[in-house]
Scaffold this motif. Structure first.
Motif, PDB file in Angstrom:
ATOM      1  N   ASP A  89       0.831  -1.210   0.000  1.00 12.82           N
ATOM      2  CA  ASP A  89       0.000   0.000   0.000  1.00 12.82           C
ATOM      3  C   ASP A  89       0.861   1.254   0.000  1.00 12.82           C
ATOM      4  O   ASP A  89       0.575   2.221  -0.721  1.00 12.82           O
ATOM      5  CB  ASP A  89      -0.926   0.002   1.228  1.00 12.82           C
ATOM      6  N   ALA A  90       1.908   1.256   0.826  1.00  7.15           N
ATOM      7  CA  ALA A  90       2.768   2.434   0.913  1.00  7.15           C
ATOM      8  C   ALA A  90       3.488   2.687  -0.407  1.00  7.15           C
ATOM      9  O   ALA A  90       3.604   3.835  -0.855  1.00  7.15           O
ATOM     10  CB  ALA A  90       3.784   2.243   2.043  1.00  7.15           C
ATOM     11  N   LEU A  91       3.948   1.619  -1.040  1.00 12.18           N
ATOM     12  CA  LEU A  91       4.642   1.791  -2.317  1.00 12.18           C
ATOM     13  C   LEU A  91       3.677   2.245  -3.406  1.00 12.18           C
ATOM     14  O   LEU A  91       4.043   3.056  -4.272  1.00 12.18           O
ATOM     15  CB  LEU A  91       5.316   0.473  -2.706  1.00 12.18           C
ATOM     16  N   ALA A  92       2.439   1.737  -3.370  1.00 14.17           N
ATOM     17  CA  ALA A  92       1.434   2.205  -4.335  1.00 14.17           C
ATOM     18  C   ALA A  92       1.178   3.697  -4.162  1.00 14.17           C
ATOM     19  O   ALA A  92       1.056   4.449  -5.141  1.00 14.17           O
ATOM     20  CB  ALA A  92       0.138   1.417  -4.153  1.00 14.17           C
ATOM     21  N   ASP A  93       1.111   4.160  -2.904  1.00 14.11           N
ATOM     22  CA  ASP A  93       0.934   5.592  -2.648  1.00 14.11           C
ATOM     23  C   ASP A  93       2.124   6.391  -3.179  1.00 14.11           C
ATOM     24  O   ASP A  93       1.958   7.501  -3.712  1.00 14.11           O
ATOM     25  CB  ASP A  93       0.785   5.836  -1.147  1.00 14.11           C
ATOM     26  N   ALA A  94       3.317   5.839  -3.038  1.00 17.12           N
ATOM     27  CA  ALA A  94       4.505   6.534  -3.521  1.00 17.12           C
ATOM     28  C   ALA A  94       4.485   6.670  -5.037  1.00 17.12           C
ATOM     29  O   ALA A  94       4.823   7.728  -5.592  1.00 17.12           O
ATOM     30  CB  ALA A  94       5.764   5.786  -3.070  1.00 17.12           C
ATOM     31  N   PHE A  95       4.066   5.613  -5.723  1.00 14.60           N
ATOM     32  CA  PHE A  95       3.961   5.697  -7.186  1.00 14.60           C
ATOM     33  C   PHE A  95       2.892   6.706  -7.601  1.00 14.60           C
ATOM     34  O   PHE A  95       3.064   7.448  -8.575  1.00 14.60           O
ATOM     35  CB  PHE A  95       3.644   4.320  -7.775  1.00 14.60           C
ATOM     36  N   ALA A  96       1.791   6.722  -6.874  1.00 16.31           N
ATOM     37  CA  ALA A  96       0.735   7.693  -7.176  1.00 16.31           C
ATOM     38  C   ALA A  96       1.248   9.115  -6.994  1.00 16.31           C
ATOM     39  O   ALA A  96       0.960  10.016  -7.805  1.00 16.31           O
ATOM     40  CB  ALA A  96      -0.478   7.438  -6.279  1.00 16.31           C
ATOM     41  N   ALA A  97       2.022   9.340  -5.930  1.00  9.98           N
ATOM     42  CA  ALA A  97       2.596  10.667  -5.701  1.00  9.98           C
ATOM     43  C   ALA A  97       3.575  11.042  -6.806  1.00  9.98           C
ATOM     44  O   ALA A  97       3.626  12.205  -7.237  1.00  9.98           O
ATOM     45  CB  ALA A  97       3.296  10.694  -4.339  1.00  9.98           C
ATOM     46  N   ALA A  98       4.332  10.061  -7.272  1.00 12.63           N
ATOM     47  CA  ALA A  98       5.287  10.325  -8.348  1.00 12.63           C
ATOM     48  C   ALA A  98       4.573  10.757  -9.625  1.00 12.63           C
ATOM     49  O   ALA A  98       5.041  11.653 -10.345  1.00 12.63           O
ATOM     50  CB  ALA A  98       6.131   9.081  -8.612  1.00 12.63           C
ATOM     51  N   LEU A  99       3.428  10.139  -9.911  1.00  8.99           N
ATOM     52  CA  LEU A  99       2.682  10.499 -11.117  1.00  8.99           C
ATOM     53  C   LEU A  99       2.174  11.937 -11.064  1.00  8.99           C
ATOM     54  O   LEU A  99       1.949  12.562 -12.103  1.00  8.99           O
ATOM     55  CB  LEU A  99       1.504   9.532 -11.310  1.00  8.99           C
ATOM     56  N   VAL A 100       1.985  12.447  -9.860  1.00  6.52           N
ATOM     57  CA  VAL A 100       1.536  13.834  -9.698  1.00  6.52           C
ATOM     58  C   VAL A 100       2.714  14.797  -9.717  1.00  6.52           C
ATOM     59  O   VAL A 100       2.697  15.823 -10.404  1.00  6.52           O
ATOM     60  CB  VAL A 100       0.743  13.981  -8.381  1.00  6.52           C
TER      61      VAL A 100
END
Length: 413
Positions: free
Chosen positions: A16-27
């Motif tokens: 979950d934490a890594l998925a959030d990090a990827f989502a933040a990177a896309l922004v």
């Protein structure tokens, strides 16, 4: 995933934490640019997400202990990068406290990024059942405090089988994307070979590690011959052997010889030996079908795999003719694991056509075409079916290639 989960033991939380990090990177990255060390950026953001999640969910002494553990995670250096710790986590997922049947699937999801449906297909299991197994395994790791760190060297051999199984499943999944068009599978076969080389370097006295690497290299040596100039599928027995990579074949043969020197035959050594027998076609124009049948006999006796029995049945067609092979295939008709297995129906269609049962062959081809996801292979099957419909008899054989199979043998189309 390996860095995040090695100390926290919380695979689901790390995902979950890594998925959030990827989502933040896309922004952030499109607006601010990609950071110099992208992996370090992702890890830092993911660690912060883990800390925030635990602060929200836990209170008191338990939270303090866990946050202290999180703080011990090594920050990657700004000028360096993340170490390749996938192999470490692979062995950690083979911990004796984790159910044997879920170890390789757990590796495929947490280390190599496969979804539950893809893993289920590889193990001939319903996707819902596989998803439940993976959820239970992650919960057990967290609840039982199972350590996710590299075991001591003496413990590696007892965990090796599941690790090799997961690596081969990853290779087979990458193999089906012959043109590298699927971003989920791109370079996956190369990565599996890389991990296989790491294990051989780590455990050079383990014959099955040598056998797996030999198997992958034998298959990889044929990658340039698997599609023609138009991008159409070319079965193994019709491939131009001049396009096979001789250096990779020579390396595979040497690895297989080294493995055989230990006198402990195993599944991957036998599968690699099958590929070696196919390579005999480079010299005499014909594969060593007698050796192939014998090897599949041994493989089926060792593993009980229905795919090994399927391969043996089709190989028999080159020795005793299609009727003999079809009789062997009929013995597998009641195995539920093969009900939706495309190579079974493709092989059945081919053998039925060669014995003259056109109606049954066309029906089997229709089933195989409906189960096949690769457009090139689907076109190949459609053409064979069309030829069968147009003419009373059809000749030809299929070829042996890796499939998305973990716990089963490389099967024939």
């Amino acid at each position: 995933m390996a860095v995040l989960a090695a100390r926290t033991r919380d695979l689901a939380g790390a995902e979950d934490a890594l998925a959030d990090a990827f989502a933040a990177a896309l922004v952030e990255w499109p607006a601010r640019g990609v950071p110099a060390n992208a992996e370090a950026w992702l890890l830092t953001v993911a660690r912060r997400r883990l800390v925030d999640a635990w602060r929200r969910q836990r209170q008191g002494e338990q939270a303090s202990a866990h946050l202290a553990l999180l703080d011990q995670l090594a920050e990657p250096q700004a000028s360096g990068g993340l170490p390749d710790r996938r192999l470490e986590l692979l062995f950690a997922c083979a911990h004796p406290a984790i159910d044997h049947g879920v170890r390789a699937p757990l590796m495929l999801q947490t280390v190599l990024g496969f979804d539950a449906a893809t893993i289920a297909s590889a193990f001939l299991i319903a996707p819902a059942a596989m998803g439940q197994r993976l959820v239970r395994a992650k919960a057990r790791i967290l609840q039982a405090g199972i350590g996710l760190e590299l075991p001591v060297r003496a413990q590696l051999p007892e965990r090796l089988d599941a690790v090799l199984e997961a690596i081969y499943a990853a290779y087979a999944e990458g193999w089906v994307d012959a043109e590298g068009a699927d971003p989920r599978r791109r370079n996956l076969a190369d990565e599996a070979i890389w991990l296989g080389r790491l294990i051989v370097a780590l455990l050079p006295q383990e014959p099955e590690a040598l056998g797996l690497l030999a198997l992958m290299l034998h298959a990889h040596a044929r990658r340039a011959a698997r599609r023609d100039a138009a991008g159409d599928y070319v079965p193994l027995d019709q491939q131009d052997t001049a396009l096979w990579d001789r250096a990779l074949i020579a390396e595979a043969e040497e690895l297989l010889r080294r493995a055989g020197g230990f006198g402990r035959a195993g599944r991957f050594q036998l599968e690699a030996a099958v590929q070696s027998a196919h390579c005999a076609r480079r010299h005499g124009g014909r594969a060593d079908w007698g050796a192939i049948v014998t090897l599949y006999d041994a493989l089926h006796a060792l593993t009980g795999s229905p795919v090994a029995a399927l391969n043996r049945a089709v190989a028999l067609a080159e020795q005793g003719g299609p009727a003999c092979a079809l009789a062997a295939l009929d013995e597998l008709a009641g195995d539920a694991r093969l009900a939706d297995y495309q190579p079974y129906w493709a092989a059945r269609a081919d053998l039925l056509g060669r014995t003259g049962d056109r109606a049954a062959a066309v029906a089997a081809y229709a089933r195989a075409i409906g189960l096949e996801s690769d457009p090139a292979v689907r076109r190949f099957l459609q053409r064979r079916c069309a030829v069968l419909v147009a003419t009373p008899a059809q000749a030809g054989t299929t070829g042996s290639e890796p499939r998305r199979q973990a716990g089963a043998n490389a099967s024939r189309r």
